[in-house]
Design a protein around this motif. Structure first.
Motif, PDB file in Angstrom:
ATOM      1  N   LEU A 112       0.830  -1.214   0.000  1.00 30.66           N
ATOM      2  CA  LEU A 112       0.000   0.000   0.000  1.00 30.66           C
ATOM      3  C   LEU A 112       0.859   1.258   0.000  1.00 30.66           C
ATOM      4  N   LEU A 113       1.885   1.251   0.842  1.00 32.42           N
ATOM      5  CA  LEU A 113       2.744   2.434   0.935  1.00 32.42           C
ATOM      6  C   LEU A 113       3.513   2.646  -0.367  1.00 32.42           C
ATOM      7  N   ALA A 114       3.947   1.536  -0.979  1.00 33.14           N
ATOM      8  CA  ALA A 114       4.690   1.648  -2.244  1.00 33.14           C
ATOM      9  C   ALA A 114       3.775   2.167  -3.355  1.00 33.14           C
ATOM     10  N   ALA A 147      11.426   4.321   7.323  1.00 30.76           N
ATOM     11  CA  ALA A 147      10.901   4.533   5.975  1.00 30.76           C
ATOM     12  C   ALA A 147      10.307   5.939   5.814  1.00 30.76           C
ATOM     13  N   ASN A 148      10.516   6.799   6.822  1.00 33.40           N
ATOM     14  CA  ASN A 148       9.946   8.159   6.813  1.00 33.40           C
ATOM     15  C   ASN A 148       8.434   8.163   6.645  1.00 33.40           C
ATOM     16  N   VAL A 149       7.784   7.178   7.226  1.00 32.68           N
ATOM     17  CA  VAL A 149       6.328   7.121   7.118  1.00 32.68           C
ATOM     18  C   VAL A 149       5.723   7.634   8.430  1.00 32.68           C
ATOM     19  N   ARG A 150       4.744   8.501   8.300  1.00 33.66           N
ATOM     20  CA  ARG A 150       4.055   8.981   9.496  1.00 33.66           C
ATOM     21  C   ARG A 150       3.166   7.854  10.037  1.00 33.66           C
ATOM     22  N   VAL A 151       3.262   7.613  11.344  1.00 31.78           N
ATOM     23  CA  VAL A 151       2.466   6.532  11.948  1.00 31.78           C
ATOM     24  C   VAL A 151       1.567   7.114  13.038  1.00 31.78           C
ATOM     25  N   LEU A 152       0.298   6.729  13.017  1.00 30.92           N
ATOM     26  CA  LEU A 152      -0.617   7.104  14.101  1.00 30.92           C
ATOM     27  C   LEU A 152      -0.974   5.834  14.850  1.00 30.92           C
ATOM     28  N   GLU A 153      -0.755   5.829  16.148  1.00 34.07           N
ATOM     29  CA  GLU A 153      -1.126   4.666  16.969  1.00 34.07           C
ATOM     30  C   GLU A 153      -2.498   4.946  17.561  1.00 34.07           C
ATOM     31  N   SER A 246      11.615  -3.158 -12.338  1.00 38.28           N
ATOM     32  CA  SER A 246      12.541  -3.606 -11.294  1.00 38.28           C
ATOM     33  C   SER A 246      13.499  -2.485 -10.868  1.00 38.28           C
ATOM     34  N   GLN A 247      13.880  -1.624 -11.794  1.00 41.41           N
ATOM     35  CA  GLN A 247      14.817  -0.543 -11.448  1.00 41.41           C
ATOM     36  C   GLN A 247      14.128   0.567 -10.660  1.00 41.41           C
ATOM     37  N   GLU A 248      12.838   0.716 -10.906  1.00 41.57           N
ATOM     38  CA  GLU A 248      12.058   1.794 -10.282  1.00 41.57           C
ATOM     39  C   GLU A 248      11.689   1.453  -8.835  1.00 41.57           C
ATOM     40  N   LEU A 249      11.571   0.135  -8.583  1.00 42.98           N
ATOM     41  CA  LEU A 249      10.983  -0.332  -7.329  1.00 42.98           C
ATOM     42  C   LEU A 249      11.674   0.196  -6.064  1.00 42.98           C
ATOM     43  N   GLN A 250      13.018   0.163  -6.041  1.00 45.75           N
ATOM     44  CA  GLN A 250      13.703   0.529  -4.793  1.00 45.75           C
ATOM     45  C   GLN A 250      13.401   1.972  -4.373  1.00 45.75           C
ATOM     46  N   PHE A 251      13.031   2.822  -5.347  1.00 41.83           N
ATOM     47  CA  PHE A 251      12.772   4.214  -4.993  1.00 41.83           C
ATOM     48  C   PHE A 251      11.440   4.369  -4.255  1.00 41.83           C
ATOM     49  N   LEU A 252      10.687   3.284  -4.161  1.00 36.78           N
ATOM     50  CA  LEU A 252       9.455   3.287  -3.369  1.00 36.78           C
ATOM     51  C   LEU A 252       9.744   2.844  -1.930  1.00 36.78           C
TER      52      LEU A 252
END
Ligand SMILES: Nc1nc2c(ncn2[C@@H]2O[C@H](COP(=O)(O)OP(=O)(O)O)[C@@H](O)[C@H]2O)c(=O)[nH]1
Ligand SMILES: [Mg+2]
Ligand SMILES: [Zn+2]
Length: 326
Positions: A112-114, A147-153, A246-252
């Motif tokens: 989902l995040l990717a 991963a620099n993702v904002r998390v809400l608990e 495949s080359q693009e994936l890591q940037f996600l």
């Protein structure tokens, strides 16, 4: 993007009709046949959140306007080249995952995040039911910090509500056109009921859901009093990216891509190559294992799509074949 004033907004799609908000009114309209004839890579001609125009009679949807964003995945039952658009024109993805019951599924969350990152849609991970497993919640917070993702608990249980994070969620909802997405039973509808006054969505007892019964059976874009739109979705069990190279994936995966400059090979896929800085970081515990595993699974998928010979079930080539050193 300029939306013409005569355009309608798709709120809900049923078998033969769509519910559309148009000129401040909610109408039930069919799709003109021509929409089904246009060949595209999409499974359905339109998605919730689409802006649409009506035909001359004003009685059918005739045209879908270009989207500013879309959250899509590879259609589960169709061929590899069909996409299922879960939501169109959204500004925020809320990946909702319970820390327990049902268990947290890193691969689903990472998919989902990717998908959101690929479409440059802002995303937040909403951890639910933190009352059930506080330690696990803290562990996932630290994984996604990398991963620099904002998390809400969050917890919505009466008397144990996480007031601050629920207020933050309310704020996010009012400022965006967002989509809540995650496993069935994760607590999506309960969250909306808790933070949006006047919303009373059906929620389910978990034992029913485990038997495969979803309590949210359709996707509907809700117009929130106080601003914002939100899409509550029935559960998704998996989320495979649609046509990602495949080359693009890591940037996600920002924490993985950040290592690329230190890898020996400029085109390193971090998949068994020599002198790979990402693998070193993984071994040192600087990249969380679950994130790396999600990346490798998605990479295997992307490599298979690029090279149909791999489809026979053989593993992707480690080291990615020939590489140009720096
Ligand atoms: N312990 C606990 N249970 C929760 C919490 N939030 C939701 N639930 C329960 O989880 C179940 C599924 O919730 P629901 O909102 O229907 O999930 P959805 O399928 O994602 O919409 C319901 O029985 C809720 O009561 C929470 O914060 N803590
Ligand atoms: Mg629900
Ligand atoms: Zn590498």
């Amino acid at each position: 993007m300029q939306i013409p004033s005569e355009a309608g907004l798709v709120l809900r799609i049923d078998a033969k009709f769509c519910q559309v908000e148009i000129h401040g009114e909610r109408r039930r309209l069919p799709l003109a046949g021509k929409l089904f004839e246009q060949k595209t890579h999409e499974k359905r001609p339109l998605a919730v959140g689409d802006h649409v125009l009506l035909d001359q009679t004003g009685q059918a949807i005739d045209q879908v306007l270009p989207r500013s964003s879309q959250l899509h995945r590879r259609a589960a039952t169709e061929g590899e080249h069909q996409a299922q658009v879960l939501a169109a024109n959204i500004t925020h993805v809320l990946a909702v995952a319970s820390v327990k019951s049902p268990p947290f599924q890193p691969e689903l969350v990472d998919g989902l995040l990717a998908a959101a990152a690929r479409e440059r849609i802002a995303a937040t991970l909403v951890l639910t039911k933190v009352d059930l497993a506080k330690k696990a919640a803290a562990r996932w917070v630290s994984v996604y910090e990398h991963a620099n993702v904002r998390v809400l608990e969050t917890c919505t249980v009466a008397g144990k509500e996480t007031k601050e994070s629920l207020a933050e969620l309310a704020e996010l909802l009012h400022q965006n056109r967002s989509v809540l997405i995650g496993l069935s039973g994760a607590g999506k509808s309960t969250l909306l009921n808790a933070v949006v006054p006047g919303v009373t969505l059906r929620t389910g007892r978990l034992n029913h859901i485990q038997q495969g019964r979803h309590t949210t059976t359709h996707t509907e874009l809700l117009v929130l009093p106080g601003g914002g739109h939100v899409l509550d979705t029935p559960g998704v069990r998996n989320f495979h990216l649609f046509c990602t190279g495949s080359q693009e994936l890591q940037f996600l995966f920002p924490e993985i891509a950040a290592r690329l400059p230190q890898c020996a090979f400029r085109s390193c896929l971090h998949n068994g190559e020599q002198d790979c800085a990402a693998q070193t970081a993984l071994a040192a515990g600087e990249i969380p294992k679950t994130r790396y595993q999600s990346y490798l699974r998605m990479l295997a998928d992307a490599l298979t799509a690029e090279n149909p010979a791999l489809r026979s079930g053989r593993a992707p080539p480690r080291g990615g074949g020939r590489r140009r050193p720096r």
